[in-house]
Design a protein around this motif. Structure first.
Motif, PDB file in Angstrom:
ATOM      1  N   GLY A   6     -44.013 -55.460  49.280  1.00  0.00           N
ATOM      2  CA  GLY A   6     -43.941 -56.890  49.526  1.00  0.00           C
ATOM      3  C   GLY A   6     -42.614 -57.549  49.205  1.00  0.00           C
ATOM      4  O   GLY A   6     -42.449 -58.730  49.456  1.00  0.00           O
ATOM      5  N   ILE A   7     -41.658 -56.817  48.665  1.00  0.00           N
ATOM      6  CA  ILE A   7     -40.370 -57.413  48.316  1.00  0.00           C
ATOM      7  C   ILE A   7     -39.442 -57.315  49.522  1.00  0.00           C
ATOM      8  O   ILE A   7     -39.250 -56.247  50.089  1.00  0.00           O
ATOM      9  CB  ILE A   7     -39.721 -56.695  47.108  1.00  0.00           C
ATOM     10  N   LYS A   8     -38.853 -58.431  49.889  1.00  0.00           N
ATOM     11  CA  LYS A   8     -37.918 -58.452  51.004  1.00  0.00           C
ATOM     12  C   LYS A   8     -36.521 -58.140  50.482  1.00  0.00           C
ATOM     13  O   LYS A   8     -36.209 -58.350  49.333  1.00  0.00           O
ATOM     14  CB  LYS A   8     -37.939 -59.821  51.664  1.00  0.00           C
ATOM     15  N   GLY A   9     -35.697 -57.618  51.337  1.00  0.00           N
ATOM     16  CA  GLY A   9     -34.324 -57.318  50.948  1.00  0.00           C
ATOM     17  C   GLY A   9     -34.158 -55.864  50.578  1.00  0.00           C
ATOM     18  O   GLY A   9     -35.078 -55.062  50.664  1.00  0.00           O
ATOM     19  N   ARG A  10     -32.963 -55.535  50.140  1.00  0.00           N
ATOM     20  CA  ARG A  10     -32.597 -54.156  49.869  1.00  0.00           C
ATOM     21  C   ARG A  10     -32.754 -53.747  48.415  1.00  0.00           C
ATOM     22  O   ARG A  10     -32.528 -52.597  48.072  1.00  0.00           O
ATOM     23  CB  ARG A  10     -31.151 -53.932  50.265  1.00  0.00           C
ATOM     24  N   GLY A  11     -33.030 -54.672  47.536  1.00  0.00           N
ATOM     25  CA  GLY A  11     -33.079 -54.345  46.117  1.00  0.00           C
ATOM     26  C   GLY A  11     -31.832 -54.862  45.441  1.00  0.00           C
ATOM     27  O   GLY A  11     -31.309 -55.909  45.799  1.00  0.00           O
ATOM     28  N   GLY A  12     -31.348 -54.110  44.455  1.00  0.00           N
ATOM     29  CA  GLY A  12     -30.169 -54.562  43.735  1.00  0.00           C
ATOM     30  C   GLY A  12     -29.477 -53.410  43.046  1.00  0.00           C
ATOM     31  O   GLY A  12     -30.008 -52.296  42.981  1.00  0.00           O
ATOM     32  N   TYR A  13     -28.295 -53.699  42.515  1.00  0.00           N
ATOM     33  CA  TYR A  13     -27.538 -52.675  41.819  1.00  0.00           C
ATOM     34  C   TYR A  13     -26.568 -53.324  40.836  1.00  0.00           C
ATOM     35  O   TYR A  13     -26.249 -54.512  40.937  1.00  0.00           O
ATOM     36  CB  TYR A  13     -26.788 -51.780  42.804  1.00  0.00           C
ATOM     37  N   ALA A  14     -26.113 -52.518  39.882  1.00  0.00           N
ATOM     38  CA  ALA A  14     -25.134 -52.967  38.889  1.00  0.00           C
ATOM     39  C   ALA A  14     -24.578 -51.744  38.188  1.00  0.00           C
ATOM     40  O   ALA A  14     -25.114 -50.639  38.301  1.00  0.00           O
ATOM     41  CB  ALA A  14     -25.798 -53.898  37.868  1.00  0.00           C
ATOM     42  N   THR A  15     -23.509 -51.941  37.446  1.00  0.00           N
ATOM     43  CA  THR A  15     -22.939 -50.916  36.590  1.00  0.00           C
ATOM     44  C   THR A  15     -22.718 -51.538  35.222  1.00  0.00           C
ATOM     45  O   THR A  15     -22.178 -52.655  35.125  1.00  0.00           O
ATOM     46  CB  THR A  15     -21.600 -50.388  37.156  1.00  0.00           C
ATOM     47  N   SER A  16     -23.116 -50.831  34.177  1.00  0.00           N
ATOM     48  CA  SER A  16     -23.008 -51.384  32.837  1.00  0.00           C
ATOM     49  C   SER A  16     -21.578 -51.354  32.312  1.00  0.00           C
ATOM     50  O   SER A  16     -20.812 -50.427  32.582  1.00  0.00           O
ATOM     51  CB  SER A  16     -23.941 -50.641  31.868  1.00  0.00           C
ATOM     52  N   ALA A  17     -21.240 -52.376  31.529  1.00  0.00           N
ATOM     53  CA  ALA A  17     -19.929 -52.498  30.889  1.00  0.00           C
ATOM     54  C   ALA A  17     -19.944 -51.738  29.556  1.00  0.00           C
ATOM     55  O   ALA A  17     -20.966 -51.162  29.171  1.00  0.00           O
ATOM     56  CB  ALA A  17     -19.604 -53.970  30.661  1.00  0.00           C
ATOM     57  N   SER A  18     -18.846 -51.771  28.830  1.00  0.00           N
ATOM     58  CA  SER A  18     -18.731 -51.026  27.573  1.00  0.00           C
ATOM     59  C   SER A  18     -19.754 -51.457  26.527  1.00  0.00           C
ATOM     60  O   SER A  18     -20.142 -50.660  25.677  1.00  0.00           O
ATOM     61  CB  SER A  18     -17.320 -51.153  27.002  1.00  0.00           C
TER      62      SER A  18
END
Length: 149
Positions: free
Chosen positions: A55-67
């Motif tokens: 039921g979720i529209k869109g592609r999702g999400g992403y990130a990269t953690s900092a120090s």
């Protein structure tokens, strides 16, 4: 039997083909950020991927953690935030085969990169980690990973 007018057909096909051609669909997103820890310590360079659930529209999400282990999710290169809803979360931390950091511009295919996190965190059929992004945006997501899950 009626004949088709080639000009009318060509214009109609062009209009239909141009709808949504830029590949982007705009959805309402909310800001979402947090921290990722490994064995109760902040970890840098972890790639987070949000896989939308039913039921979720869109592609999702992403990130990269900092120090300091912090991250800010985005749904597109130029779109900060994600669509509210439920997501499976996958985690990877890539390194060179000798364990050294990945040089900028290096692709996984070119360098035989290895994932330094346990496989359970990066496998879509095994991941035990889910997150819910409320419509008002989360207060701050926190993911605590273990080197021995």
């Amino acid at each position: 039997m009626q004949k088709f007018n080639p000009l009318v057909c060509s214009v109609a096909m062009l209009i239909l083909a141009s709808i949504g051609c830029d590949g982007s669909t705009t959805y309402d997103v909310v800001a979402a950020s947090g921290t990722v820890l490994l064995d109760n310590k902040p970890i840098e360079g972890v790639s987070l991927t949000l896989i939308p659930q039913a039921g979720i529209k869109g592609r999702g999400g992403y990130a990269t953690s900092a120090s300091d282990g912090t991250f800010t999710l985005q749904s597109e290169p130029e779109v900060m935030g994600v669509v509210p809803g439920n997501y499976m979360v996958l985690f990877r931390k890539y390194a060179m085969p000798d364990g050294s950091p990945v040089p900028p511009g290096t692709s996984a295919a070119d360098a035989d990169l290895i994932n330094q996190l346990p496989e359970i965190y990066s496998h879509p059929e095994k991941s035990p980690i889910y997150a819910t992004i409320p419509a008002t945006g989360p207060e701050g997501l926190s993911f605590e990973l273990s080197s021995r899950p």
